[in-house]
Design an enzyme around this catalytic site. Structure first.
Site, short mmCIF file in Angstrom:
data_model
loop_
_atom_site.label_atom_id
_atom_site.label_comp_id
_atom_site.label_asym_id
_atom_site.label_seq_id
_atom_site.Cartn_x
_atom_site.Cartn_y
_atom_site.Cartn_z
N CYS A 45 99.51 15.36 -3.70
CA CYS A 45 100.57 14.73 -2.90
C CYS A 45 100.97 15.67 -1.76
O CYS A 45 100.88 16.89 -1.88
CB CYS A 45 101.78 14.42 -3.77
SG CYS A 45 103.11 13.54 -2.88
N ASP A 47 103.88 16.25 -0.87
CA ASP A 47 105.20 16.82 -1.19
C ASP A 47 105.20 18.35 -1.05
O ASP A 47 104.32 19.03 -1.57
CB ASP A 47 105.57 16.42 -2.63
CG ASP A 47 107.03 16.69 -2.95
OD1 ASP A 47 107.46 17.86 -2.80
OD2 ASP A 47 107.72 15.75 -3.35
N ARG A 49 106.84 20.51 -2.39
CA ARG A 49 107.07 21.28 -3.63
C ARG A 49 105.81 21.42 -4.47
O ARG A 49 105.87 21.97 -5.57
CB ARG A 49 108.18 20.59 -4.45
CG ARG A 49 109.52 20.53 -3.73
CD ARG A 49 110.46 19.56 -4.40
NE ARG A 49 109.95 18.18 -4.33
CZ ARG A 49 110.58 17.12 -4.84
NH1 ARG A 49 111.71 17.28 -5.48
NH2 ARG A 49 110.06 15.91 -4.72
N HIS A 101 102.35 14.43 -9.33
CA HIS A 101 103.49 15.22 -9.83
C HIS A 101 104.60 14.29 -10.26
O HIS A 101 104.77 13.19 -9.71
CB HIS A 101 103.98 16.20 -8.76
CG HIS A 101 104.58 15.54 -7.56
ND1 HIS A 101 105.95 15.39 -7.40
CD2 HIS A 101 104.02 14.96 -6.48
CE1 HIS A 101 106.18 14.75 -6.25
NE2 HIS A 101 105.03 14.49 -5.67
N CYS A 104 107.64 11.84 -8.14
CA CYS A 104 107.04 11.61 -6.82
C CYS A 104 107.81 10.50 -6.07
O CYS A 104 107.97 9.39 -6.57
CB CYS A 104 105.58 11.22 -6.97
SG CYS A 104 104.74 10.95 -5.40
ZN LIG Z 1 104.72 12.98 -4.34
#
Ligand SMILES: [Zn+2]
Length: 218
Positions: A45, A47, A49, A101, A104
């Protein structure tokens, strides 16, 4: 809220990082610049993080990375397919890791049927996974639990999509060693959880069957 550093800070950080790497391992960049031969393709992803290299302790040159919202591999996505083909046919990675993750945002939006404009089209495949598993998801007690389970189901679906591409099918047919792994990462503890059996060829893909999509089957 965390203060966002000025862009100059990033350039300063970069110079410090490059100097430190060169100090501890002289010639590191010169060697790496000649060629890359990573053993792994990471599909994760976007993202912030979930930084691929840091999570698994890999250095520059060790991980070929593709990231997008909700770690999707669609059969009409030229970007993902180009990365996949380059990784499999040219670099000849030995492993492909699809890593979702928990928590999400893209998956949560799919679950909530949120209006997102053009991004709705992007996460439509996650909505399809959601609809296919609506009964199981509805039985979970909280929305957080439903999101997390859908994150897992989405990873499994993307692994299936990877396995079904002509790129991976042809690699297996010609006997190339290539294993596909389904992982999910916990934002709250920094740990990766393998979700299912590794798919290492046409036979193991066939053997997955419906059980792959059932909780507790692995
Ligand atoms: Zn995500």
């Amino acid at each position: 809220m965390t203060k966002v550093p000025g862009i100059d800070q990033l350039l300063t950080n970069n110079r410090a990082w490059a100097a430190e790497v060169e100090r501890t391992r002289p010639g590191f960049f010169a060697h790496l610049a000649e060629q890359q031969s990573p053993g792994y393709l990471w599909i994760g992803c976007a993202d912030s993080r979930v930084p691929a290299n840091e999570i698994v302790g890999m250095e520059p040159g060790e991980l070929f990375v593709h990231r997008n919202v909700a770690n999707l591999v669609n059969h009409a996505d030229l970007n993902a397919l180009s990365v996949l083909q380059f990784a499999v046919d040219v670099i000849k990675v030995k492993h492909i890791i699809v890593c979702g993750h928990y928590g999400c945002s893209g998956v949560r939006a799919a679950l909530r049927d949120t209006r997102l404009g053009v991004a709705e089209h992007w996460i439509r495949p996650v909505r399809d996974v959601c609809e296919a598993h609506r009964h199981e998801l509805d039985m979970l007690p909280t929305e957080a639990a439903r999101v997390d389970r859908l994150c897992e189901l989405n990873v499994m679906q993307q692994v299936r999509n990877v396995c079904r591409t002509p790129i991976v099918q042809d690699a297996w047919r010609r006997g190339q060693k290539l294993a596909i792994h389904s992982w999910v990462y916990g934002l709250g503890d920094g740990l990766v959880r393998p979700l299912g059996p590794t798919v290492a060829g046409l036979k193991s893909f066939d053997e997955l069957g419906a059980s792959y999509l059932m909780r507790g089957a692995f």
